[in-house]
Design an enzyme around this catalytic site. Structure first.
Site, PDB file in Angstrom:
ATOM      1  N   HIS A  13       0.856  -1.195   0.000  1.00 30.49           N
ATOM      2  CA  HIS A  13       0.000   0.000   0.000  1.00 30.49           C
ATOM      3  C   HIS A  13       0.890   1.243   0.000  1.00 30.49           C
ATOM      4  O   HIS A  13       2.118   1.136  -0.065  1.00 30.49           O
ATOM      5  CB  HIS A  13      -0.996  -0.023   1.167  1.00 30.49           C
ATOM      6  CG  HIS A  13      -0.376   0.048   2.522  1.00 30.49           C
ATOM      7  ND1 HIS A  13      -0.625   1.055   3.414  1.00 30.49           N
ATOM      8  CD2 HIS A  13       0.493  -0.774   3.134  1.00 30.49           C
ATOM      9  CE1 HIS A  13       0.057   0.851   4.519  1.00 30.49           C
ATOM     10  NE2 HIS A  13       0.744  -0.258   4.382  1.00 30.49           N
ATOM     11  N   GLY A  14       0.260   2.403   0.048  1.00 28.01           N
ATOM     12  CA  GLY A  14       0.989   3.658  -0.125  1.00 28.01           C
ATOM     13  C   GLY A  14       2.172   3.861   0.810  1.00 28.01           C
ATOM     14  O   GLY A  14       3.250   4.274   0.373  1.00 28.01           O
TER      15      GLY A  14
END
Lengths: 157, 141
Positions: A13-14
């Protein structure tokens, strides 16, 4: 070489792809998770979602042990991602050296206690941390690269 | 009219839509979805489902997301995965020029054409702005 080993239940994820990837200057992300590695749909979606400049692999624990012991792993800067601390034990037991395990994302579910902001652990996790710690792995709570590291073992006693 | 859904981290989607509406006026068939770090992928997919239903006027849906590698883009891609109808397009890297372009041309083009137009136009909007000056071409590409 392994530049980061992280437990994060969201896996890719980010925070990982942008924050950590740049902080540790990694060029290869290896997700070690039996369920995800066997799920072709999930792996293909995650691969599509990661910028093409980043190499990503999805390995079962067994395959990871084989591949990480290969010599050519030395030339890449690798981030290892696990969804839980339990999966790290067989990797460490196989002789792969993980000096420090970053604890970055363990979300709330029934029976988990918050030990750090956004980090919730179960009794099973505590047992797993103890095993890893006895194998010489430092257990470090740190969600983002600039966060102050927290020694998880000193919190859980 | 093509429906638009913006999916982004934090309050970015709301801010972007609010800002866009101050420039081009209030819009229909336009929805923003926030994503907080406490939420999971499934929460996000549920929100998308509701938003898409709300903006669907039968001409296709444009889903604009903020960042490849983020949970937002993973949710968008897994949302469309395996869907038989091809009426949803996902574009990453949303910014203000892109959303404005999408709003202004969504009555005029079909979904494929609009998607291609957005990519071309919004890429052109990213440049070292000094280079627009005749006197300052140094270091420009």
């Amino acid at each position: 070489m392994i530049v980061l080993a992280r437990v994060d239940d969201r896996l890719i994820h980010g925070q990982v792809v942008v924050g950590w990837l740049n902080a540790v200057k990694a060029n290869h992300i290896i997700v070690i998770n039996d369920t995800v590695a066997r799920d072709k749909i999930q792996t293909s979606i995650m691969k599509m979602a990661v910028p093409p400049s980043i190499k990503t692999s999805f390995l079962t624990i067994e395959t990871a042990i084989e591949k990480l012991n290969l010599k050519n792993m030395e030339k890449n800067r690798i981030i290892l991602l696990f969804s839980n601390p339990h999966d790290v034990i067989p990797i460490v037991n196989s002789g792969i050296v993980i000096k420090s395990l970053n604890i970055g994302g363990m979300r709330f579910s029934e029976g988990r206690k918050e030990v750090l902001k956004s980090i919730f652990i179960s009794n099973q996790d505590i047992e797993d941390f103890k095993i890893l710690s006895s194998r010489g792995v430092h257990i470090e709570g740190k969600i983002l690269p600039n966060d102050q590291p927290v020694d998880i073992m000193s919190i859980i006693g | 009219m093509i429906g638009i859904v913006v999916v982004a981290h934090g309050d970015f989607a709301y801010s972007l839509l609010r800002t866009a509406e101050t420039i081009v006026g209030a819009q229909r068939a336009l929805a923003g979805i926030s994503f907080e770090s406490t939420e999971g992928l499934e929460d996000l997919k549920k929100k998308m489902e509701l938003a898409i239903k709300r903006v669907d006027l039968g001409k296709g849906i444009l889903v604009l997301t903020d960042m490849l590698g983020g949970t937002t883009s993973i949710a968008c891609l897994s949302f469309i995965h395996g869907k038989k109808d091809k009426c949803i397009k996902v574009i990453s890297g949303v910014n203000l020029p892109m959303i404005l372009e999408a709003i202004l041309h969504r009555n005029e083009y079909n979904l494929d054409k609009l998607s291609n137009l957005l990519i071309t136009k919004s890429k052109k909007s990213i440049l070292i702005a000094n280079c627009l000056s005749e006197n300052d071409k140094k270091g420009c590409i």
